[in-house]
Write an enzyme that holds these catalytic residues in place. Structure first.
Site, short mmCIF file in Angstrom:
data_model
loop_
_atom_site.label_atom_id
_atom_site.label_comp_id
_atom_site.label_asym_id
_atom_site.label_seq_id
_atom_site.Cartn_x
_atom_site.Cartn_y
_atom_site.Cartn_z
N CYS A 246 48.10 32.02 24.99
CA CYS A 246 49.09 32.32 26.04
C CYS A 246 49.32 31.09 26.93
O CYS A 246 49.91 30.12 26.49
CB CYS A 246 48.64 33.55 26.83
SG CYS A 246 49.96 34.31 27.78
N HIS B 49 46.88 37.91 22.59
CA HIS B 49 45.54 37.70 23.14
C HIS B 49 44.44 38.26 22.25
O HIS B 49 44.09 39.43 22.38
CB HIS B 49 45.44 38.37 24.52
CG HIS B 49 46.22 37.65 25.57
ND1 HIS B 49 45.66 36.73 26.41
CD2 HIS B 49 47.53 37.72 25.91
CE1 HIS B 49 46.59 36.25 27.23
NE2 HIS B 49 47.74 36.83 26.95
N GLU C 51 41.33 37.73 22.53
CA GLU C 51 40.13 38.04 23.34
C GLU C 51 40.23 39.42 23.99
O GLU C 51 39.24 39.94 24.49
CB GLU C 51 39.90 36.94 24.39
CG GLU C 51 40.74 37.01 25.65
CD GLU C 51 42.19 36.56 25.47
OE1 GLU C 51 42.65 36.44 24.31
OE2 GLU C 51 42.87 36.34 26.49
#
Lengths: 229, 77
Positions: free
Chosen positions: A86, A203, A205
Site C-alpha cells: 500500500c 494488504h 498482513e
C-alpha cells in the site's frame, strides 16, 4: 529468515506486519526506524501501509528521503528482497525502485473492501507457492491505488511478466467492474525488472488468520520465506 | 511552479470538477485539470539561475513526471 519492518512517521500497518511475521509465522522480525540508516542484517525489508509524512505533496513522495531509504535502495540494487504494501508500494514507486506511479482512485473515494485477485506470474519470490490463475482474497484500503505508467513502460512491465496480481471478479476475470480503483490493466501488484522488489496495494498482513478475514496473505509471506531456502 | 496531471493521464478530480461546472451552467468548459501551485523564494538575482533551480526541484521532487507535468513562472524574468 530475518525480516525488518520500517516505521515512517505516519506508518499504520507496521504493527500488523510485525504481528503477522512474528506471532503468526514465528519468523524473526525487527522494527526498523526511518531515521536510522542501518538495516541490521535483515534479509527482507517490508515497507508497511499508512500515510507516511501525512501524504504531503504526493503519497510516498517524502518518505523516499528518509535516511533508511538510502540503505533500502542499496539493498535492493544488491538483490535484497523488498516488499512494499500500500503506502509502501507508493514509496517504492516514488523512489523509482518500481516502475509507474500510484494516483487517486478514479472514484475519488477512499476504498475499504475485500477483493479477489488473480496470480499472473507464479515464478517470482513473492508468488512461488501459487499457480498462475489462482484467485485469492485480500483486503484493500486506500485512497490512491490507481496504478499508472506510460504506454511504453506498461507494455514492458506486461511483457516481462512483472505484473503479479490483477483485480478480478468472482469468476477470475479482470473486468472493469472488478477494478476497484481504475488501475491500468487491473494491476494490483508488480515486481521490478530483477524480481526482488515487490509492491502491492492489497494488504497480506491483514489476512493471516482464518478467523479474521482469511489466510491468503500468509502464502505471499511464506513464498518469500521459501525463496530464502 | 504549476504541477498538473499529465496529458493522457486520467484526472478524476478534473473530471468531477468539469462535471460540476457544467451542471452550474458553464457549458463552454472542457479539459479541466486540477493540480498544485507551489510558491517559493530563491536567494538569487538571476532569473536564469532561478529557473534552472526550479526545474531541478520539479524533476527531483515537486512533480512526479510519470504522472505530472509542470510549468515554471519566474518573477522578474
Amino acid at each position: 529468515m530475518k525480516w525488518g519492518v520500517i516505521t515512517f512517521p505516519g506508518s499504520l500497518d507496521d504493527g500488523d506486519a510485525l504481528y503477522a511475521l512474528r506471532e503468526v509465522m514465528g519468523q524473526e522480525a525487527i522494527a526498523l526506524w526511518h531515521a536510522d540508516e542501518r538495516l541490521y542484517g535483515v534479509e527482507c525489508v517490508v515497507l508497511p501501509g499508512g500515510f507516511s509524512y501525512g501524504d504531503y505533496l504526493r503519497c510516498g513522495a517524502l518518505a523516499r528521503f528518509s535516511p533508511v531509504m538510502k540503505s533500502v535502495a542499496r539493498f535492493a540494487r544488491d538483490g535484497g528482497l523488498v516488499l512494499g504494501i500500500c503506502n509502501g508500494f507508493q514509496i517504492l514507486c516514488e523512489a523509482r525502485l518500481l516502475p509507474g506511479a500510484l494516483t487517486r482512485n478514479r472514484s475519488l473515494s477512499f476504498i475499504c473492501d475485500r477483493v479477489a485477485l488473480r496470480v499472473e506470474n507464479a515464478s517470482t519470490p513473492l508468488t512461488r507457492l501459487f499457480s498462475v490463475g489462482d484467485v485469492i482474497r485480500l483486503p484493500i484500503k486506500h485512497g490512491a491505488g490507481l496504478f499508472v505508467a506510460s504506454d511504453e513502460e506498461l507494455a514492458l512491465v506486461e511483457k516481462r511478466g512483472q505484473v503479479l496480481l490483477r483485480y478480478v471478479n468472482a469468476e477470475g476475470q479482470a473486468t472493469d467492474e472488478a477494478n476497484p480503483n481504475g488501475s491500468l490493466n487491473n494491476i494490483a501488484a508488480i515486481a521490478n525488472e530483477t524480481f526482488n522488489v515487490f509492491g502491492l496495494m492489497p494488504h497480506p498482513e491483514h489476512a493471516v488468520e482464518a478467523d479474521l478475514g482469511g489466510e491468503d496473505g500468509l502464502k505471499l509471506f511464506y513464498s518469500l520465506v521459501a525463496e530464502d531456502r | 511552479m504549476f504541477v498538473t496531471p499529465r496529458e493522457g493521464i486520467l484526472d478524476p478530480q478534473g473530471r468531477a470538477v468539469e462535471h460540476s461546472l457544467k451542471s452550474l451552467g458553464f457549458e463552454l468548459v472542457s479539459g479541466v485539470r486540477v493540480g498544485k501551485y507551489i510558491v517559493l523564494e530563491l536567494a538569487t538575482e538571476s532569473p536564469a539561475q532561478a529557473r534552472q533551480l526550479a526545474e531541478q526541484m520539479c524533476e527531483q521532487l515537486l512533480a512526479n513526471t510519470v504522472i505530472e507535468d509542470y510549468r515554471i513562472r519566474v518573477e522578474g524574468e
